[in-house]
Design a protein around this motif. Structure first.
Motif, mmCIF file in Angstrom:
data_model
loop_
_atom_site.group_PDB
_atom_site.id
_atom_site.type_symbol
_atom_site.label_atom_id
_atom_site.label_comp_id
_atom_site.label_asym_id
_atom_site.label_seq_id
_atom_site.Cartn_x
_atom_site.Cartn_y
_atom_site.Cartn_z
ATOM 1 N N PRO A 174 35.633 82.204 41.413
ATOM 2 C CA PRO A 174 36.275 81.602 42.592
ATOM 3 C C PRO A 174 35.342 80.691 43.393
ATOM 4 N N ARG A 175 34.073 81.106 43.554
ATOM 5 C CA ARG A 175 33.135 80.262 44.310
ATOM 6 C C ARG A 175 32.888 78.941 43.584
ATOM 7 N N LEU A 176 32.668 79.020 42.271
ATOM 8 C CA LEU A 176 32.436 77.801 41.505
ATOM 9 C C LEU A 176 33.689 76.928 41.484
ATOM 10 N N THR A 177 34.851 77.553 41.428
ATOM 11 C CA THR A 177 36.107 76.803 41.452
ATOM 12 C C THR A 177 36.253 76.022 42.748
ATOM 13 N N ARG A 178 35.960 76.682 43.870
ATOM 14 C CA ARG A 178 36.055 75.992 45.172
ATOM 15 C C ARG A 178 35.070 74.832 45.233
ATOM 16 N N LEU A 185 30.083 69.129 44.730
ATOM 17 C CA LEU A 185 28.976 69.773 44.021
ATOM 18 C C LEU A 185 28.233 68.728 43.195
ATOM 19 N N PRO A 186 26.964 68.445 43.506
ATOM 20 C CA PRO A 186 26.206 67.475 42.713
ATOM 21 C C PRO A 186 25.588 68.137 41.485
ATOM 22 N N ARG A 187 25.035 67.320 40.624
ATOM 23 C CA ARG A 187 24.251 67.822 39.500
ATOM 24 C C ARG A 187 22.866 68.123 40.054
ATOM 25 N N LEU A 188 22.463 69.385 40.030
ATOM 26 C CA LEU A 188 21.224 69.785 40.699
ATOM 27 C C LEU A 188 20.010 69.748 39.778
ATOM 28 N N VAL A 189 20.234 69.591 38.481
ATOM 29 C CA VAL A 189 19.128 69.525 37.522
ATOM 30 C C VAL A 189 19.399 68.397 36.539
ATOM 31 N N ARG A 190 18.320 67.852 35.945
ATOM 32 C CA ARG A 190 18.476 66.779 34.961
ATOM 33 C C ARG A 190 18.877 67.344 33.604
ATOM 34 N N GLY A 191 18.346 68.518 33.280
ATOM 35 C CA GLY A 191 18.608 69.104 31.981
ATOM 36 C C GLY A 191 19.599 70.252 32.074
ATOM 37 N N GLU A 192 19.277 71.338 31.391
ATOM 38 C CA GLU A 192 20.137 72.514 31.369
ATOM 39 C C GLU A 192 19.366 73.732 31.873
ATOM 40 N N ILE A 229 24.263 77.204 32.143
ATOM 41 C CA ILE A 229 25.006 77.167 33.406
ATOM 42 C C ILE A 229 25.811 75.881 33.555
ATOM 43 N N TRP A 230 25.170 74.730 33.334
ATOM 44 C CA TRP A 230 25.847 73.464 33.645
ATOM 45 C C TRP A 230 26.876 73.090 32.592
ATOM 46 N N ALA A 231 26.650 73.461 31.353
ATOM 47 C CA ALA A 231 27.691 73.250 30.340
ATOM 48 C C ALA A 231 28.906 74.123 30.657
ATOM 49 N N THR A 232 28.652 75.337 31.169
ATOM 50 C CA THR A 232 29.749 76.218 31.563
ATOM 51 C C THR A 232 30.500 75.649 32.767
ATOM 52 N N LEU A 233 29.762 75.059 33.719
ATOM 53 C CA LEU A 233 30.405 74.411 34.862
ATOM 54 C C LEU A 233 31.266 73.235 34.405
ATOM 55 N N ASP A 234 30.768 72.467 33.431
ATOM 56 C CA ASP A 234 31.564 71.360 32.899
ATOM 57 C C ASP A 234 32.848 71.876 32.263
ATOM 58 N N ALA A 235 32.735 72.967 31.496
ATOM 59 C CA ALA A 235 33.915 73.551 30.857
ATOM 60 C C ALA A 235 34.906 74.063 31.897
ATOM 61 N N LEU A 236 34.389 74.644 32.989
ATOM 62 C CA LEU A 236 35.263 75.124 34.062
ATOM 63 C C LEU A 236 35.951 73.947 34.747
ATOM 64 N N ALA A 237 35.221 72.862 34.978
ATOM 65 C CA ALA A 237 35.821 71.672 35.584
ATOM 66 C C ALA A 237 36.941 71.127 34.703
ATOM 67 N N ARG A 243 36.958 66.618 38.213
ATOM 68 C CA ARG A 243 35.809 65.867 37.713
ATOM 69 C C ARG A 243 34.581 66.767 37.558
ATOM 70 N N ARG A 244 33.852 66.549 36.485
ATOM 71 C CA ARG A 244 32.594 67.272 36.290
ATOM 72 C C ARG A 244 31.548 66.790 37.294
ATOM 73 N N PRO A 245 30.608 67.654 37.691
ATOM 74 C CA PRO A 245 29.511 67.196 38.559
ATOM 75 C C PRO A 245 28.678 66.153 37.822
ATOM 76 N N VAL A 246 28.523 64.997 38.428
ATOM 77 C CA VAL A 246 27.798 63.899 37.779
ATOM 78 C C VAL A 246 26.625 63.410 38.625
ATOM 79 N N ARG A 247 26.881 63.175 39.895
ATOM 80 C CA ARG A 247 25.857 62.588 40.768
ATOM 81 C C ARG A 247 24.669 63.546 40.916
#
Length: 320
Positions: A174-178, A185-192, A229-237, A243-247
């Motif tokens: 729920p938190r990630l969904t919100r 939500l920005p992209r907080l890391v360059r990699g994974e 984590i970030w691939a999972t966030l992309d899948a959730l988006a 939109r997936r976090p990009v910036r």
């Protein structure tokens, strides 16, 4: 076995109570939500409405028990210390003392958040020295609860499950969904970043092993495999259709902003939870894997739900 489950109207407590009942145990669930309690009754769990802060109301339930699974807790990254102390430390002490006085087996649910300020992130063992610094009041209160449980009931089993998720999860998804739906939500890391999570059924499985066996001590519990984590966030988006976090925004900058938001919330009379917390930022930017050797060898723990399957189930529900 006659087992009492505290926090049975919560996420983990409810799943564990039902699974224990399904295994033939006589389960009594304690909780405050009557509607969820009625659902437990339909699942073969005897429900007793109880506020664990009110000791005389629920302590007699333990007189007819063989073991207790203490899953009730204030599980949040934000709140007043007095509430964390009352719900996590004082209640855990009461439960442990009551179990010790009656000779009951006790399994206490804690958290590996106690490791967050140690500076160790990979294959962290239970022997890792913890404290005196903690990265959240929640982690601090859960560690102090562990000390109270160990002091009152040295034979207790303490489980530290990492990031409990699954269908019905009231926190992580729920938190990630919100955050994703807000578009902020920005992209907080360059990699994974790879971390470990624990499907709720895997936690319930570990708790059952501890209840049915005799394994005093502290045990890490996870799904046994790190997830990105970030691939999972992309899948959730994608599942949400947003939109997936990009910036990209550097994590240290966002963490500083979060600290300012926390300070403003602390100064507000109502102390509302800020949209962003420093602890929340760190969960998305720091890896964490735990050593499961002790759980595997002493409890016989083998995850019953693989993380790919568990996350796929959650994403399927989100899409629906």
């Amino acid at each position: 076995m006659r087992i009492v489950v505290t926090g049975a109207t919560g996420f983990l407590g409810g799943v564990a109570a039902r699974e224990l009942a399904g295994r033939g145990h006589m389960v009594t669930g304690l909780g405050r939500d009557v509607e969820r309690g009625e659902a437990l009754e339909r699942g073969g769990v005897r429900f007793v409405r109880a506020d664990l802060r009110d000791q005389p109301d629920w302590l007699p339930v333990l007189n007819n028990a063989d073991a207790v699974l203490h899953a009730a807790a204030r599980s949040t990254l934000w709140g007043r210390w007095a509430d964390f102390e009352a719900d996590n430390i004082t209640v855990s002490r009461t439960v442990a003392q009551a179990c010790a006085a009656r000779g009951l087996r006790l399994v206490h649910i804690s958290t590996p958040s106690v490791y967050n300020a140690t500076g160790l992130w990979q294959n962290v063992p239970e022997s890792t020295p913890v404290g005196p610094r903690f990265d959240s009041p929640y982690a601090h209160s859960k560690f102090l609860a562990e000390l109270e449980v160990t002091l009152a009931h040295p034979e207790a089993t303490i489980l530290r499950p990492r990031g409990i998720y699954g269908i019905g999860d009231p926190s992580i998804i729920p938190r990630l969904t919100r955050a994703l739906r807000s578009g902020r939500l920005p992209r907080l890391v360059r990699g994974e970043v790879h971390t470990e999570l624990t499907h709720v059924r895997n936690v319930a499985h570990a708790a059952r092993l501890a209840l049915e066996g005799s394994a005093p001590g502290i045990y890490n519990v996870t799904d046994g495999e790190a997830v990105p984590i970030w691939a999972t966030l992309d899948a959730l988006a994608d599942a949400l259709g947003v939109r997936r976090p990009v910036r990209y925004v550097p994590a240290p900058l966002v963490e500083r902003v979060a600290r300012v938001a926390e300070l403003a919330a602390h100064l507000h009379p109502a102390r509302p939870e800020p949209t962003l917390t420093a602890s929340g930022v760190r969960l998305l930017t720091r890896p964490m894997t735990l050593d499961l050797t002790r759980a595997r060898t002493r409890l016989g723990y083998v995850p019953v739900v693989h993380p790919r399957r568990g996350l796929a189930e959650v994403l399927a529900v989100v899409r629906a």
